[in-house]
Write a protein that holds these residues in place. Structure first.
Motif, PDB file in Angstrom:
ATOM      1  N   TRP A 192       7.686  19.224  -5.493  1.00 58.40           N
ATOM      2  CA  TRP A 192       8.985  18.091  -5.237  1.00 58.40           C
ATOM      3  C   TRP A 192       8.333  17.149  -5.226  1.00 58.40           C
ATOM      4  O   TRP A 192       6.768  16.587  -5.260  1.00 58.40           O
ATOM      5  CB  TRP A 192       8.332  17.861  -3.405  1.00 58.40           C
ATOM      6  N   VAL A 193       9.165  15.948  -5.546  1.00 58.18           N
ATOM      7  CA  VAL A 193       8.859  14.759  -6.051  1.00 58.18           C
ATOM      8  C   VAL A 193      10.205  13.166  -4.703  1.00 58.18           C
ATOM      9  O   VAL A 193      10.864  13.543  -4.752  1.00 58.18           O
ATOM     10  CB  VAL A 193       9.767  14.233  -7.562  1.00 58.18           C
ATOM     11  N   LEU A 229      10.921   9.245 -11.859  1.00 59.25           N
ATOM     12  CA  LEU A 229      11.147  10.656 -11.685  1.00 59.25           C
ATOM     13  C   LEU A 229      10.645  11.392 -13.425  1.00 59.25           C
ATOM     14  O   LEU A 229       9.762  12.181 -13.117  1.00 59.25           O
ATOM     15  CB  LEU A 229      12.636  11.178 -11.873  1.00 59.25           C
ATOM     16  N   GLU A 230      10.817  10.962 -14.745  1.00 60.59           N
ATOM     17  CA  GLU A 230      10.144  10.922 -15.902  1.00 60.59           C
ATOM     18  C   GLU A 230       9.016  10.616 -15.899  1.00 60.59           C
ATOM     19  O   GLU A 230       8.526  12.213 -16.184  1.00 60.59           O
ATOM     20  CB  GLU A 230      11.031   9.877 -16.523  1.00 60.59           C
ATOM     21  N   GLY A 267       0.778  -1.447  -0.592  1.00 60.04           N
ATOM     22  CA  GLY A 267       0.172   0.087   0.086  1.00 60.04           C
ATOM     23  C   GLY A 267       0.720   1.364  -0.067  1.00 60.04           C
ATOM     24  O   GLY A 267       1.113   2.310   0.868  1.00 60.04           O
ATOM     25  N   TYR A 268       1.585   1.649  -1.189  1.00 58.09           N
ATOM     26  CA  TYR A 268       2.349   2.767  -1.003  1.00 58.09           C
ATOM     27  C   TYR A 268       2.820   3.131  -2.829  1.00 58.09           C
ATOM     28  O   TYR A 268       2.238   2.263  -3.701  1.00 58.09           O
ATOM     29  CB  TYR A 268       3.498   2.054  -0.747  1.00 58.09           C
ATOM     30  N   SER A 269       2.609   4.175  -2.321  1.00 55.94           N
ATOM     31  CA  SER A 269       3.587   4.556  -4.337  1.00 55.94           C
ATOM     32  C   SER A 269       4.919   4.210  -4.203  1.00 55.94           C
ATOM     33  O   SER A 269       5.807   4.949  -3.921  1.00 55.94           O
ATOM     34  CB  SER A 269       2.884   6.049  -4.232  1.00 55.94           C
ATOM     35  N   ARG A 270       5.506   4.411  -5.947  1.00 59.69           N
ATOM     36  CA  ARG A 270       7.110   4.644  -6.066  1.00 59.69           C
ATOM     37  C   ARG A 270       7.475   5.784  -6.101  1.00 59.69           C
ATOM     38  O   ARG A 270       8.113   5.884  -5.395  1.00 59.69           O
ATOM     39  CB  ARG A 270       6.931   4.116  -7.803  1.00 59.69           C
ATOM     40  N   ALA A 271       6.657   6.875  -6.429  1.00 55.42           N
ATOM     41  CA  ALA A 271       6.505   8.279  -5.829  1.00 55.42           C
ATOM     42  C   ALA A 271       5.212   8.698  -5.597  1.00 55.42           C
ATOM     43  O   ALA A 271       4.361   8.239  -5.916  1.00 55.42           O
ATOM     44  CB  ALA A 271       7.548   8.550  -7.055  1.00 55.42           C
ATOM     45  N   VAL A 272       5.737  10.168  -4.784  1.00 56.21           N
ATOM     46  CA  VAL A 272       4.799  11.051  -4.758  1.00 56.21           C
ATOM     47  C   VAL A 272       4.975  12.760  -5.175  1.00 56.21           C
ATOM     48  O   VAL A 272       6.159  13.108  -4.792  1.00 56.21           O
ATOM     49  CB  VAL A 272       3.639  10.764  -3.168  1.00 56.21           C
ATOM     50  N   VAL A 273       3.910  13.273  -5.881  1.00 59.44           N
ATOM     51  CA  VAL A 273       4.790  14.281  -6.401  1.00 59.44           C
ATOM     52  C   VAL A 273       3.964  15.544  -5.539  1.00 59.44           C
ATOM     53  O   VAL A 273       2.874  14.680  -5.537  1.00 59.44           O
ATOM     54  CB  VAL A 273       4.704  14.540  -8.102  1.00 59.44           C
ATOM     55  N   GLN A 274       4.590  16.980  -4.979  1.00 55.31           N
ATOM     56  CA  GLN A 274       3.433  17.552  -4.359  1.00 55.31           C
ATOM     57  C   GLN A 274       4.382  19.048  -4.535  1.00 55.31           C
ATOM     58  O   GLN A 274       5.438  19.237  -4.336  1.00 55.31           O
ATOM     59  CB  GLN A 274       3.786  16.672  -2.450  1.00 55.31           C
ATOM     60  N   GLY A 275       3.659  19.188  -5.614  1.00 57.83           N
ATOM     61  CA  GLY A 275       3.896  20.553  -5.680  1.00 57.83           C
ATOM     62  C   GLY A 275       5.398  19.992  -6.537  1.00 57.83           C
ATOM     63  O   GLY A 275       5.559  20.089  -7.782  1.00 57.83           O
ATOM     64  N   VAL A 319      15.058   8.716  -2.993  1.00 57.67           N
ATOM     65  CA  VAL A 319      15.829  10.339  -3.895  1.00 57.67           C
ATOM     66  C   VAL A 319      14.908  10.699  -3.676  1.00 57.67           C
ATOM     67  O   VAL A 319      13.517  10.375  -3.448  1.00 57.67           O
ATOM     68  CB  VAL A 319      16.174   9.688  -5.340  1.00 57.67           C
ATOM     69  N   THR A 320      14.581  12.439  -2.937  1.00 61.15           N
ATOM     70  CA  THR A 320      14.114  13.395  -3.535  1.00 61.15           C
ATOM     71  C   THR A 320      15.032  14.711  -4.447  1.00 61.15           C
ATOM     72  O   THR A 320      15.644  14.954  -4.679  1.00 61.15           O
ATOM     73  CB  THR A 320      13.911  14.556  -2.041  1.00 61.15           C
ATOM     74  N   ALA A 321      13.441  14.641  -5.661  1.00 65.29           N
ATOM     75  CA  ALA A 321      14.499  15.455  -5.871  1.00 65.29           C
ATOM     76  C   ALA A 321      13.593  16.873  -6.072  1.00 65.29           C
ATOM     77  O   ALA A 321      11.967  17.136  -5.854  1.00 65.29           O
ATOM     78  CB  ALA A 321      13.964  15.444  -7.406  1.00 65.29           C
ATOM     79  N   LEU A 322      13.324  17.554  -6.250  1.00 62.08           N
ATOM     80  CA  LEU A 322      13.177  19.309  -6.449  1.00 62.08           C
ATOM     81  C   LEU A 322      13.134  19.632  -8.112  1.00 62.08           C
ATOM     82  O   LEU A 322      14.482  20.394  -9.033  1.00 62.08           O
ATOM     83  CB  LEU A 322      13.469  20.472  -5.707  1.00 62.08           C
ATOM     84  N   LYS A 323      11.609  19.911  -8.798  1.00 59.48           N
ATOM     85  CA  LYS A 323      11.831  20.322 -10.507  1.00 59.48           C
ATOM     86  C   LYS A 323      12.277  21.956 -10.566  1.00 59.48           C
ATOM     87  O   LYS A 323      11.839  22.116  -9.509  1.00 59.48           O
ATOM     88  CB  LYS A 323      10.074  19.417 -10.440  1.00 59.48           C
ATOM     89  N   ASN A 324      12.785  22.252 -11.443  1.00 60.80           N
ATOM     90  CA  ASN A 324      12.903  23.636 -11.772  1.00 60.80           C
ATOM     91  C   ASN A 324      12.470  24.029 -12.660  1.00 60.80           C
ATOM     92  O   ASN A 324      11.001  22.971 -12.675  1.00 60.80           O
ATOM     93  CB  ASN A 324      14.435  23.734 -12.254  1.00 60.80           C
TER      94      ASN A 324
END
Length: 126
Positions: free
Chosen positions: A27-28, A62-63, A17-25, A121-126
């Motif tokens: 932030w990934v 991420l893609e 019960g989780y997601s591979r990734a979550v995008v919030q604003g 990882v944590t990413a910050l989209k530009n």
């Protein structure tokens, strides 16, 4: 701000019960990702190969979040055996050598005996 959830199709995501990734604003947040090839649910015995597959899985997530490895600002490596970390360095350098995110490595038990490394990882989209 709408939340977007990304799945890799891994059976683990559904079972646990989780997601591979979550995008919030901008932030990934990419969940701890192991070296399973999700297309055929196989995993190598070699830690370097597992590391490569982890990063390919993360790159794919991420893609889907419309960003890339170049936007990674933080990475956490979790290894079953800390003594094997050096074997991962060439692969990590290949993917993060120019990016140089803030990083942490810890040794801990992993969910499956076959797993030797997990990467978050944590990413910050530009």
């Amino acid at each position: 701000m709408k939340r977007k959830r990304i799945s890799s199709g891994s059976e683990f995501e559904e079972k646990i019960g989780y997601s591979r990734a979550v995008v919030q604003g901008n932030w990934v947040f990419v969940s701890g990702t192991t070296g399973y090839n999700y297309e055929n649910m196989t995993i190598s015995d070699d830690i370097a190969s597992q590391t490569e597959q982890c990063l390919l899985n993360i790159k794919n997530a991420l893609e889907q979040a419309e960003t890339s490895l170049s936007d990674v600002v933080r990475v956490m490596y979790i290894l079953k055996e800390a003594s094997e970390f050096e074997k991962c360095w060439p692969v990590l350098g290949k993917y993060f050598g120019e990016i140089k995110p803030a990083a942490t490595m810890i040794a801990a038990g992993l969910a499956d005996e076959k797993m030797k490394i997990e990467i978050q990882v944590t990413a910050l989209k530009n």
